[in-house]
Design a protein around this motif. Structure first.
Motif, short mmCIF file in Angstrom:
data_model
loop_
_atom_site.label_atom_id
_atom_site.label_comp_id
_atom_site.label_asym_id
_atom_site.label_seq_id
_atom_site.Cartn_x
_atom_site.Cartn_y
_atom_site.Cartn_z
N SER A 176 0.85 -1.19 0.00
CA SER A 176 0.00 0.00 0.00
C SER A 176 0.88 1.24 0.00
CB SER A 176 -0.91 0.01 1.23
OG SER A 176 -1.44 1.31 1.44
N THR A 177 0.83 2.00 -1.10
CA THR A 177 1.64 3.22 -1.20
C THR A 177 1.31 4.18 -0.06
OG1 THR A 177 1.74 3.01 -3.60
CG2 THR A 177 2.19 5.19 -2.69
N GLN A 178 0.03 4.32 0.24
CA GLN A 178 -0.41 5.24 1.30
C GLN A 178 0.20 4.86 2.64
OE1 GLN A 178 -4.66 5.57 1.47
NE2 GLN A 178 -4.64 7.37 2.77
N SER A 179 0.20 3.57 2.97
CA SER A 179 0.74 3.15 4.27
C SER A 179 2.27 3.29 4.31
CB SER A 179 0.34 1.70 4.58
OG SER A 179 0.98 0.81 3.69
N VAL A 180 2.93 3.12 3.15
CA VAL A 180 4.39 3.30 3.10
C VAL A 180 4.75 4.74 3.43
CG1 VAL A 180 6.42 3.31 1.59
CG2 VAL A 180 4.84 1.38 1.53
N TYR A 181 4.07 5.68 2.76
CA TYR A 181 4.35 7.10 3.03
C TYR A 181 4.01 7.48 4.46
CZ TYR A 181 5.68 8.64 -1.66
OH TYR A 181 6.36 8.86 -2.83
N LYS A 182 2.94 6.89 4.99
CA LYS A 182 2.52 7.19 6.35
C LYS A 182 3.56 6.72 7.38
CE LYS A 182 -1.92 6.93 6.91
NZ LYS A 182 -3.31 6.45 7.13
N SER A 183 4.28 5.65 7.05
CA SER A 183 5.25 5.07 7.98
C SER A 183 6.66 5.66 7.85
CB SER A 183 5.33 3.56 7.77
OG SER A 183 4.07 2.96 7.92
N LEU A 184 6.84 6.57 6.89
CA LEU A 184 8.18 7.15 6.68
C LEU A 184 8.63 7.95 7.90
CD1 LEU A 184 8.37 8.61 3.06
CD2 LEU A 184 9.88 6.89 4.05
N LYS A 185 9.89 7.74 8.29
CA LYS A 185 10.49 8.56 9.35
C LYS A 185 11.50 9.49 8.67
CE LYS A 185 9.87 5.29 13.15
NZ LYS A 185 8.90 4.42 12.47
N LEU A 186 11.01 10.67 8.31
CA LEU A 186 11.78 11.58 7.47
C LEU A 186 13.09 12.04 8.11
CD1 LEU A 186 8.82 13.73 6.09
CD2 LEU A 186 10.19 12.10 4.81
N ASP A 187 13.09 12.12 9.45
CA ASP A 187 14.31 12.62 10.13
C ASP A 187 15.37 11.53 10.31
OD1 ASP A 187 12.56 11.29 11.78
OD2 ASP A 187 12.96 12.50 13.56
N GLU A 188 15.03 10.28 10.01
CA GLU A 188 15.98 9.18 10.21
C GLU A 188 16.54 8.63 8.89
OE1 GLU A 188 14.16 6.13 12.57
OE2 GLU A 188 13.40 7.56 14.06
N MET A 189 16.10 9.18 7.75
CA MET A 189 16.47 8.61 6.45
C MET A 189 17.79 9.16 5.93
SD MET A 189 12.85 8.63 4.39
CE MET A 189 13.16 10.31 3.92
N GLU A 190 18.46 8.31 5.16
CA GLU A 190 19.60 8.78 4.37
C GLU A 190 19.06 9.18 3.00
OE1 GLU A 190 23.60 7.07 2.17
OE2 GLU A 190 22.68 5.90 3.77
N HIS A 191 19.27 10.43 2.63
CA HIS A 191 18.67 10.94 1.40
C HIS A 191 19.58 10.73 0.20
CE1 HIS A 191 15.20 12.94 3.29
NE2 HIS A 191 16.02 13.10 4.31
N PRO A 192 19.00 10.43 -0.97
CA PRO A 192 19.80 10.28 -2.19
C PRO A 192 20.44 11.61 -2.59
CG PRO A 192 17.55 9.47 -2.51
CD PRO A 192 17.56 10.20 -1.21
N ASN A 193 21.49 11.50 -3.38
CA ASN A 193 22.10 12.69 -3.98
C ASN A 193 21.51 12.82 -5.39
OD1 ASN A 193 23.72 14.65 -5.18
ND2 ASN A 193 25.56 14.00 -4.08
#
Length: 289
Positions: A176-193
């Motif tokens: 479920s795309t919606q549940s994936v986005y809902k579970s994102l922890k934005l402050d803990e992620m390593e972001h792509p360049n």
């Protein structure tokens, strides 16, 4: 009167989520391209003002749940079109796979009906309309390689990526795309360049492009879906140059330069999932023969 459009699948070479917006959507930054796995969308003029969807795939709805239907309805209502259309969808892209199959069908309908109904709309206008239907539809209207920002509707076209083979493997379990986005922890992620990925594409540097593949949604999908993780590991073990999940999943793709290795990966994955495809990277707008 009749129009035939190709609706290719997309993959994410880079997918970053920056923050949650006041409108509750997420601000994204994605580098996307197309691969040579396509639905065929046929559109037939109808005198009566109706929209008919036909498909032999039982997972393709024939009403407003279908993005292709919504695309036709939007054009019909926005431009007061008195005619109708029968839309036949020959589904080759797996459904709910993270490959934008439904969005690509909708984009094909926008492009096709622009011709069939003689609307004379620009690609930019079609992409703008596409953003009202779904986040990936704007990209799919361009049907090439692009940086997508905002909700996915702000499109900057890029050159095609270096030529290579793409192995796609879709597990049976859905995501479920919606549940994936809902579970994102934005402050803990390593972001792509993202900039480095774009630079690699402009230089047509295959090795650097492979090194820059990254998708922040893997941080949610992989721990919850061991089958996806298993397929990803199998691709790595079988010699893929780079492996990534597309979109929110569950499809995983591997990149290789040579067809012989692509077929080796294909054979190694057949025991893990039923839906495996070996295709070429496209990355450019292609018309049907």
């Amino acid at each position: 009167m009749y129009i035939l459009e190709k609706a290719p699948a997309k993959i994410n070479l880079s997918l970053d989520v920056l923050y949650k917006r006041p409108d509750q959507y997420h601000e994204v930054e994605m580098v996307m391209t197309t691969v040579d796995l396509s639905d065929r969308v046929e559109m037939f003029w109808l005198e009566e003002q109706t929209i008919v969807i036909e498909s032999e795939n039982r997972f393709v709805p024939n009403d407003e749940r279908n993005l292709a239907y919504r695309a036709a309805k939007l054009l019909q209502e926005t431009y007061k079109v008195k005619a109708g259309v029968k839309i036949k969808i020959d589904k080759q892209i797996p459904v709910a796979a993270g490959l934008a199959g439904g969005s690509s069908d909708a984009a094909a309908v926008l492009r096709g009906l622009n011709q069939l109904w003689n609307l004379k709309l620009s690609v930019e206008r079609l992409a703008e309309l596409g953003s009202e239907i779904g986040s990936d539809v704007s990209f799919c209207v361009y049907n090439s390689t692009a940086l997508a920002k905002g909700r996915g509707e702000k499109i900057t076209e890029l050159p095609p990526p270096p030529k290579c083979w793409v192995i796609l493997a879709k597990p049976s379990q859905g995501v479920s795309t919606q549940s994936v986005y809902k579970s994102l922890k934005l402050d803990e992620m390593e972001h792509p360049n993202t900039k480095a990925m774009i630079d690699a594409i402009y230089r047509s540097d295959y090795e650097d492009m492979c090194a820059r593949l990254q998708n922040v949604l893997e941080s949610v999908t992989l721990p919850k879906n061991p089958e996806v993780q298993q397929i990803k590991q199998q691709m790595v073990d079988s010699g893929a140059d780079a492996v990534l999940m597309s979109g929110s999943g569950p499809t995983v793709f591997g990149l290789v330069k040579h067809e012989s290795r692509a077929m080796r990966l294909y054979n190694s994955l057949r025991g893990f999932c039923e839906e495996v495809f070996v295709v070429r990277m496209l990355g450019v707008n292609q018309t049907l023969d």
